[in-house]
Motif scaffolding. Structure first.
Motif, PDB file in Angstrom:
ATOM      1  N   ALA A  41     -11.912   6.638   0.104  1.00 47.06           N
ATOM      2  CA  ALA A  41     -13.307   6.684   0.552  1.00 47.06           C
ATOM      3  C   ALA A  41     -13.601   8.081   1.100  1.00 47.06           C
ATOM      4  O   ALA A  41     -12.687   8.764   1.578  1.00 47.06           O
ATOM      5  N   PRO A  42     -14.875   8.492   1.072  1.00 54.93           N
ATOM      6  CA  PRO A  42     -15.242   9.763   1.693  1.00 54.93           C
ATOM      7  C   PRO A  42     -14.987   9.714   3.201  1.00 54.93           C
ATOM      8  O   PRO A  42     -14.989   8.636   3.807  1.00 54.93           O
ATOM      9  N   SER A  43     -14.787  10.866   3.814  1.00 53.71           N
ATOM     10  CA  SER A  43     -14.478  10.914   5.252  1.00 53.71           C
ATOM     11  C   SER A  43     -15.605  10.365   6.123  1.00 53.71           C
ATOM     12  O   SER A  43     -15.358   9.935   7.243  1.00 53.71           O
ATOM     13  N   ARG A  44     -16.831  10.320   5.626  1.00 55.39           N
ATOM     14  CA  ARG A  44     -17.956   9.799   6.423  1.00 55.39           C
ATOM     15  C   ARG A  44     -17.987   8.264   6.457  1.00 55.39           C
ATOM     16  O   ARG A  44     -18.760   7.663   7.190  1.00 55.39           O
ATOM     17  N   VAL A  45     -17.137   7.621   5.660  1.00 55.44           N
ATOM     18  CA  VAL A  45     -17.066   6.163   5.611  1.00 55.44           C
ATOM     19  C   VAL A  45     -15.944   5.680   6.532  1.00 55.44           C
ATOM     20  O   VAL A  45     -14.812   6.134   6.446  1.00 55.44           O
ATOM     21  N   ARG A  46     -16.272   4.774   7.425  1.00 56.96           N
ATOM     22  CA  ARG A  46     -15.295   4.116   8.290  1.00 56.96           C
ATOM     23  C   ARG A  46     -15.017   2.745   7.697  1.00 56.96           C
ATOM     24  O   ARG A  46     -15.939   2.052   7.274  1.00 56.96           O
ATOM     25  N   TRP A  47     -13.765   2.359   7.708  1.00 57.75           N
ATOM     26  CA  TRP A  47     -13.414   1.078   7.059  1.00 57.75           C
ATOM     27  C   TRP A  47     -12.293   0.376   7.811  1.00 57.75           C
ATOM     28  O   TRP A  47     -11.554   0.975   8.576  1.00 57.75           O
ATOM     29  N   ALA A  48     -12.206  -0.941   7.560  1.00 57.70           N
ATOM     30  CA  ALA A  48     -11.133  -1.780   8.095  1.00 57.70           C
ATOM     31  C   ALA A  48     -10.712  -2.721   6.969  1.00 57.70           C
ATOM     32  O   ALA A  48     -11.547  -3.184   6.194  1.00 57.70           O
ATOM     33  N   ILE A  49      -9.417  -2.986   6.885  1.00 55.13           N
ATOM     34  CA  ILE A  49      -8.909  -3.840   5.820  1.00 55.13           C
ATOM     35  C   ILE A  49      -7.933  -4.864   6.394  1.00 55.13           C
ATOM     36  O   ILE A  49      -7.185  -4.556   7.324  1.00 55.13           O
ATOM     37  N   THR A  50      -7.980  -6.073   5.846  1.00 52.05           N
ATOM     38  CA  THR A  50      -7.023  -7.119   6.180  1.00 52.05           C
ATOM     39  C   THR A  50      -6.436  -7.640   4.887  1.00 52.05           C
ATOM     40  O   THR A  50      -7.185  -8.002   3.961  1.00 52.05           O
ATOM     41  N   VAL A  51      -5.115  -7.669   4.801  1.00 55.10           N
ATOM     42  CA  VAL A  51      -4.420  -8.185   3.635  1.00 55.10           C
ATOM     43  C   VAL A  51      -3.608  -9.385   4.096  1.00 55.10           C
ATOM     44  O   VAL A  51      -2.847  -9.284   5.067  1.00 55.10           O
TER      45      VAL A  51
END
Length: 78
Positions: free
Chosen positions: A66-76
Motif C-alpha cells: 500500500a502507499p505510505s499514506r494508507v494506514r491498515w490493520a490485518i487479522t489472519v
C-alpha cells in the motif's frame, strides 16, 4: 509477515481494514490468494476473505502492499 506454524488444512480467513487514499493489495503465499482493497481518505474501508484449504503448507506468508499514506490493520485466522 510469516504465518507461524505454516498454513493448516481447513479455513483460512483474512480481514483487512484501511484508511487513507490509495489501493491496498493483500497476497497469501503459497496458496495464491490475492485481493485488492480501495482505501478512502477520512473513512475506514474493510474486506473479509476466507479459503477452505484441503492440505497443509509448511510455510506461509501474508504480504500487504500500500502507499505510505494508507494506514491498515490485518487479522489472519485459521
Amino acid at each position: 509477515m510469516e504465518i507461524r506454524g505454516g498454513i493448516k488444512a481447513g479455513s483460512l480467513s483474512v480481514l483487512v481494514n484501511c484508511r487513507g487514499e490509495g489501493k491496498l493489495t493483500v497476497s497469501v503465499e503459497p496458496v495464491g490468494l490475492s485481493f485488492p482493497l480501495e482505501c478512502v481518505d477520512g473513512e475506514v474501508s474493510s474486506t473479509f476473505n476466507q479459503l477452505d484449504l484441503k492440505s497443509d503448507r509448511a510455510h506461509g506468508t501474508v504480504r500487504v502492499t500500500a502507499p505510505s499514506r494508507v494506514r491498515w490493520a490485518i487479522t489472519v485466522g485459521r
